[in-house]
Design an enzyme around this catalytic site. Structure first.
Site, PDB file in Angstrom:
ATOM      1  N   SER A 121       1.058  -0.965  -0.516  1.00  0.00           N
ATOM      2  CA  SER A 121      -0.244  -0.252   0.172  1.00  0.00           C
ATOM      3  C   SER A 121       0.840   1.335   0.672  1.00  0.00           C
ATOM      4  CB  SER A 121      -1.028  -0.190   0.928  1.00  0.00           C
ATOM      5  OG  SER A 121      -0.557  -0.373   2.567  1.00  0.00           O
ATOM      6  N   HIS A 142      -2.878  -3.288  -5.966  1.00  0.00           N
ATOM      7  CA  HIS A 142      -3.249  -2.912  -4.730  1.00  0.00           C
ATOM      8  C   HIS A 142      -4.923  -3.752  -5.114  1.00  0.00           C
ATOM      9  CE1 HIS A 142      -3.589   0.243  -1.150  1.00  0.00           C
ATOM     10  NE2 HIS A 142      -3.429  -0.647  -1.282  1.00  0.00           N
ATOM     11  N   GLU A 154      -5.625  -0.605  -8.088  1.00  0.00           N
ATOM     12  CA  GLU A 154      -4.776  -0.261  -8.755  1.00  0.00           C
ATOM     13  C   GLU A 154      -3.371  -0.949  -9.314  1.00  0.00           C
ATOM     14  OE1 GLU A 154      -4.835   3.920  -5.478  1.00  0.00           O
ATOM     15  OE2 GLU A 154      -3.623   2.385  -4.851  1.00  0.00           O
ATOM     16  N   ASN A 193      -4.875   5.844  -1.181  1.00  0.00           N
ATOM     17  CA  ASN A 193      -4.384   6.275   0.367  1.00  0.00           C
ATOM     18  C   ASN A 193      -3.416   7.873   0.041  1.00  0.00           C
ATOM     19  OD1 ASN A 193      -4.763   3.661   1.670  1.00  0.00           O
ATOM     20  ND2 ASN A 193      -2.817   2.589   1.199  1.00  0.00           N
TER      21      ASN A 193
HETATM   22  N1  3HC Z   1     -16.210 -12.104   2.717  1.00  0.00           N
HETATM   23  C1  3HC Z   1     -17.779 -12.609   2.376  1.00  0.00           C
HETATM   24  N2  3HC Z   1     -18.881 -11.926   2.270  1.00  0.00           N
HETATM   25  C2  3HC Z   1     -18.342 -10.659   4.224  1.00  0.00           C
HETATM   26  C3  3HC Z   1     -17.286 -10.151   3.819  1.00  0.00           C
HETATM   27  C4  3HC Z   1     -16.210 -11.553   3.380  1.00  0.00           C
HETATM   28  N3  3HC Z   1     -15.305 -11.199   3.277  1.00  0.00           N
HETATM   29  N4  3HC Z   1     -17.378  -9.217   4.592  1.00  0.00           N
HETATM   30  C5  3HC Z   1     -17.906  -8.978   4.397  1.00  0.00           C
HETATM   31  N5  3HC Z   1     -18.829  -9.828   4.464  1.00  0.00           N
HETATM   32  C6  3HC Z   1     -20.679  -9.627   4.222  1.00  0.00           C
HETATM   33  C7  3HC Z   1     -20.713  -9.432   6.010  1.00  0.00           C
HETATM   34  O1  3HC Z   1     -20.821 -10.310   6.524  1.00  0.00           O
HETATM   35  C8  3HC Z   1     -22.946  -8.266   5.586  1.00  0.00           C
HETATM   36  O2  3HC Z   1     -23.302 -10.241   5.268  1.00  0.00           O
HETATM   37  P1  3HC Z   1     -24.941  -9.923   6.101  1.00  0.00           P
HETATM   38  O3  3HC Z   1     -25.161  -9.188   4.919  1.00  0.00           O
HETATM   39  O4  3HC Z   1     -24.694 -11.438   5.954  1.00  0.00           O
HETATM   40  O5  3HC Z   1     -24.100  -9.108   7.171  1.00  0.00           O
HETATM   41  C9  3HC Z   1     -22.331  -8.590   3.876  1.00  0.00           C
HETATM   42  O6  3HC Z   1     -21.032  -8.871   3.221  1.00  0.00           O
HETATM   43  C10 3HC Z   1     -21.930  -6.542   4.129  1.00  0.00           C
HETATM   44  O7  3HC Z   1     -21.834  -6.235   4.917  1.00  0.00           O
HETATM   45  P2  3HC Z   1     -21.935  -5.284   6.737  1.00  0.00           P
HETATM   46  O8  3HC Z   1     -22.761  -5.757   7.025  1.00  0.00           O
HETATM   47  O9  3HC Z   1     -20.273  -4.689   7.383  1.00  0.00           O
HETATM   48  O10 3HC Z   1     -22.119  -4.516   5.228  1.00  0.00           O
HETATM   49  P3  3HC Z   1     -21.781  -2.718   4.698  1.00  0.00           P
HETATM   50  O11 3HC Z   1     -22.810  -2.737   3.364  1.00  0.00           O
HETATM   51  O12 3HC Z   1     -20.919  -1.705   5.317  1.00  0.00           O
HETATM   52  O13 3HC Z   1     -20.973  -3.698   2.958  1.00  0.00           O
HETATM   53  C11 3HC Z   1     -17.985  -2.908   3.582  1.00  0.00           C
HETATM   54  C12 3HC Z   1     -18.888  -3.913   3.931  1.00  0.00           C
HETATM   55  C13 3HC Z   1     -17.958  -3.191   1.822  1.00  0.00           C
HETATM   56  C14 3HC Z   1     -17.182  -3.668   4.186  1.00  0.00           C
HETATM   57  C15 3HC Z   1     -18.488  -1.566   3.323  1.00  0.00           C
HETATM   58  O14 3HC Z   1     -18.973  -1.132   5.078  1.00  0.00           O
HETATM   59  C16 3HC Z   1     -17.454  -0.940   2.788  1.00  0.00           C
HETATM   60  O15 3HC Z   1     -16.981  -0.175   1.517  1.00  0.00           O
HETATM   61  N6  3HC Z   1     -15.967   0.083   3.865  1.00  0.00           N
HETATM   62  C17 3HC Z   1     -15.847   0.702   3.818  1.00  0.00           C
HETATM   63  C18 3HC Z   1     -14.602  -0.016   3.133  1.00  0.00           C
HETATM   64  C19 3HC Z   1     -12.924   0.097   2.506  1.00  0.00           C
HETATM   65  O16 3HC Z   1     -13.409   1.452   2.368  1.00  0.00           O
HETATM   66  N7  3HC Z   1     -11.605  -0.590   2.052  1.00  0.00           N
HETATM   67  C20 3HC Z   1     -11.018   0.442   1.847  1.00  0.00           C
HETATM   68  C21 3HC Z   1      -9.834   0.477   3.197  1.00  0.00           C
HETATM   69  S1  3HC Z   1      -8.585   0.942   2.500  1.00  0.00           S
HETATM   70  C22 3HC Z   1      -6.940  -0.302   2.307  1.00  0.00           C
HETATM   71  O17 3HC Z   1      -7.931  -1.501   1.946  1.00  0.00           O
HETATM   72  C23 3HC Z   1      -6.779   0.332   1.611  1.00  0.00           C
HETATM   73  C24 3HC Z   1      -4.844  -0.260   2.357  1.00  0.00           C
HETATM   74  O18 3HC Z   1      -3.440  -0.447   1.713  1.00  0.00           O
HETATM   75  C25 3HC Z   1      -4.961   0.263   3.797  1.00  0.00           C
END
Ligand code: 3HC
Length: 288
Positions: A121, A142, A154, A193
């Protein structure tokens, strides 16, 4: 170049998800390599849990979930993992020395045509490429957390990455079901990031200065900017140690005080309050 076999190095938070999607959506044969049987077992457990969730929701059939698992081969054996592989995706901890070891070994044990991609990252792609004898075949790929749900990859060019390498990994990412963007220049934090981590650091300054409670900062950003989760929940999700290592890279590389890590972030990492993975970060996840 046609990619058939992918080796994912590191079965952690990102690696297990990348391996899963490469098999589940891309249909690739995947070797999942790690240094400890415990890490492999945990990664495979997470993959099974995620697949069960997808089956429950009707995203994939049970048969497809079983086939996904059959195509993933967890292993501790480097020779076996790298044998006949077309693409290595490195997803080990964000430490240059650890990545260096992986890059040198992958360079030694794979064919000259094999592409070595990194999920870093924040570490320079050009630096990682310098640990190999084929910098034109080293590229950033990424993914975002959780790789099973986040649509973006990315694709980052190092100083010497060839256009053909970029095209090959773009095709693979698309086959895995992802949208791609091309980062034309190897610049710290790439696109996402570079914007996200200073924003999270700034949120910590709000807390450090006593401007608002974490719940209110999260509520404000969720409702005011329509983020799916507020900055503190996201920080706990990403891991405070990861956020600190990225902001430190910005601080060192750009030599600009606007990237100064918030002292609260440094303190919390020292205290082991890393977020969800340790049970406590900004929030107490054991209570939630
Ligand atoms: N596999 C399968 N299903 C999964 C899962 C996985 N790994 N993780 C979560 N789920 C499921 C959950 O269990 C949930 O199921 P349910 O509806 O039966 O309860 C469903 O997906 C939806 O999850 P949530 O209830 O938590 O609901 P959201 O609508 O919030 O979706 C999310 C989850 C997509 C993670 C959303 O919260 C989101 O977009 N969050 C932001 C994530 C983000 O910004 N990520 C980037 C981080 S930065 C990065 O990674 C870069 C690094 O370099 C730092």
């Amino acid at each position: 170049m046609e990619v058939e076999k992918i080796t994912v190095v590191g079965a952690g938070l990102m690696g297990h998800g990348i391996a899963q999607m490469a098999s589940q959506v891309g249909g690739y044969h995947v070797s999942l390599l790690d240094v400890d049987q415990g890490f492999l077992d945990r990664g495979m457990k997470w993959i099974k849990q995620s697949l069960n969730k997808f089956v429950e929701k009707g995203v994939v059939t049970r048969e497809r979930a079983d086939e996904t698992l059959e195509r993933i081969h967890p292993t501790l054996n480097v020779e076996e993992a790298y044998k006949d592989t077309d693409l290595v995706i490195e997803a080990v901890p964000e430490k240059v020395e650890i990545k260096r070891g992986v890059f040198e070994k992958a360079d030694e044990l794979t064919s000259p045509e094999t592409i070595i991609a990194t999920n870093t990252s924040s570490i320079s792609i050009t630096l990682l490429a310098s640990f190999t004898g084929k910098p034109e075949r080293v590229v950033g790929m990424h993914f975002f957390n959780p790789p099973q749900l986040m649509k973006l990859v990315e694709i980052v060019k190092g100083k010497q990455t060839s256009d053909q390498t970029v095209q090959t990994v773009k095709t693979v990412a698309e086959k895995i079901g992802k949208e791609t963007v091309i980062v034309k220049k190897d610049s710290p934090g790439f696109i996402v990031n570079r914007i996200l981590i200073p924003a999270l650091n700034e949120a910590l300054y709000l807390l450090w200065e006593g401007v608002a409670e974490p719940e209110d900062v999260d509520k404000a950003i969720k409702l005011g900017l329509n983020w799916p989760m507020g900055p503190f929940k996201l920080l706990d999700y990403i891991g405070l140690d990861t956020a600190l290592s990225v902001i430190n890279v910005f601080f060192e590389e750009f030599k600009d005080s606007k990237y100064r890590p918030c002292p609260l972030l440094t303190q919390m990492v020292r205290a082991g309050l890393l977020g969800r993975k340790t049970g406590k970060g900004i929030y107490d996840w054991k209570k939630k």
